[in-house]
Design a protein around this motif. Structure first.
Motif, PDB file in Angstrom:
ATOM      1  N   ARG A   1      -5.591   2.398  73.390  1.00 30.38           N
ATOM      2  CA  ARG A   1      -5.465   2.475  74.755  1.00 30.38           C
ATOM      3  C   ARG A   1      -4.148   3.450  75.161  1.00 30.38           C
ATOM      4  O   ARG A   1      -3.746   3.805  76.194  1.00 30.38           O
ATOM      5  CB  ARG A   1      -5.312   1.418  75.655  1.00 30.38           C
TER       6      ARG A   1
ATOM      7  N   SER B   1       1.094  -8.511  80.984  1.00 26.41           N
ATOM      8  CA  SER B   1       0.258  -8.144  79.665  1.00 26.41           C
ATOM      9  C   SER B   1      -0.595  -6.725  79.836  1.00 26.41           C
ATOM     10  O   SER B   1      -1.542  -6.607  79.078  1.00 26.41           O
ATOM     11  CB  SER B   1      -0.540  -9.272  79.570  1.00 26.41           C
ATOM     12  N   GLY B   2      -0.315  -6.046  80.807  1.00 31.69           N
ATOM     13  CA  GLY B   2      -0.729  -4.775  80.775  1.00 31.69           C
ATOM     14  C   GLY B   2      -1.925  -4.573  82.134  1.00 31.69           C
ATOM     15  O   GLY B   2      -2.610  -3.560  81.889  1.00 31.69           O
ATOM     16  N   SER B   3      -2.029  -5.442  82.782  1.00 34.62           N
ATOM     17  CA  SER B   3      -3.225  -5.396  83.971  1.00 34.62           C
ATOM     18  C   SER B   3      -2.876  -4.459  85.108  1.00 34.62           C
ATOM     19  O   SER B   3      -3.847  -3.983  85.474  1.00 34.62           O
ATOM     20  CB  SER B   3      -3.364  -6.704  84.577  1.00 34.62           C
ATOM     21  N   ALA B   4      -1.614  -3.717  84.907  1.00 34.09           N
ATOM     22  CA  ALA B   4      -1.297  -2.786  85.837  1.00 34.09           C
ATOM     23  C   ALA B   4      -0.212  -1.934  85.286  1.00 34.09           C
ATOM     24  O   ALA B   4       0.592  -2.376  84.499  1.00 34.09           O
ATOM     25  CB  ALA B   4      -0.927  -3.218  87.155  1.00 34.09           C
TER      26      ALA B   4
ATOM     27  N   ASN C   1       8.504  -3.219  78.436  1.00 35.37           N
ATOM     28  CA  ASN C   1       7.538  -4.529  78.119  1.00 35.37           C
ATOM     29  C   ASN C   1       7.179  -3.974  76.757  1.00 35.37           C
ATOM     30  O   ASN C   1       6.700  -3.032  76.071  1.00 35.37           O
ATOM     31  CB  ASN C   1       6.427  -3.975  78.967  1.00 35.37           C
TER      32      ASN C   1
ATOM     33  N   LEU D   1       4.526  -0.771  82.014  1.00 39.00           N
ATOM     34  CA  LEU D   1       3.263  -1.773  82.198  1.00 39.00           C
ATOM     35  C   LEU D   1       3.640  -3.040  82.740  1.00 39.00           C
ATOM     36  O   LEU D   1       4.831  -3.596  82.668  1.00 39.00           O
ATOM     37  CB  LEU D   1       2.780  -2.529  80.772  1.00 39.00           C
ATOM     38  N   THR D   2       2.993  -3.839  83.568  1.00 40.48           N
ATOM     39  CA  THR D   2       3.444  -4.890  84.075  1.00 40.48           C
ATOM     40  C   THR D   2       2.751  -5.889  83.191  1.00 40.48           C
ATOM     41  O   THR D   2       1.577  -5.911  82.568  1.00 40.48           O
ATOM     42  CB  THR D   2       2.571  -5.199  85.625  1.00 40.48           C
TER      43      THR D   2
ATOM     44  N   GLU E   1      -7.215   6.767  89.853  1.00 43.83           N
ATOM     45  CA  GLU E   1      -6.793   5.333  89.951  1.00 43.83           C
ATOM     46  C   GLU E   1      -6.248   4.906  91.329  1.00 43.83           C
ATOM     47  O   GLU E   1      -5.666   6.073  92.135  1.00 43.83           O
ATOM     48  CB  GLU E   1      -5.795   4.879  88.958  1.00 43.83           C
TER      49      GLU E   1
END
Length: 81
Positions: free
Chosen positions: A14, A38-41, A5, A35-36, A63
């Protein structure tokens, strides 16, 4: 296995959070952590013989952890921890 990614290279402030999360997931048993979108998960792939509950039990973090499993009937997702 070929995963990646490009957003991982532009995390800025971050980056250390992401590295810490990757290391904690890796220590618990997950592999190929990325990352998924755009990085939400963040996701990791578990070896076929490793139960998700075992990984969740060894995971050092607050988390929530979800197990996503694909099958003939589609994707199944459940909260593990």
């Amino acid at each position: 296995l070929r995963l990646g990614n490009t957003f991982e290279s532009v995390l800025g402030s971050r980056r250390e959070d992401f590295r810490s999360l990757c290391e904690r997931l890796r220590s618990a048993g997950a592999r190929h952590i990325r990352l998924t979108g755009s990085g939400s998960a963040v996701f990791g792939i578990l070896p076929p013989s490793m139960p998700a509950e075992e990984v969740a039990g060894r995971y050092a973090g607050g988390e929530p952890l979800y197990l996503a499993r694909s099958g003939r009937a589609g994707l199944k997702v459940r909260l593990v921890r």
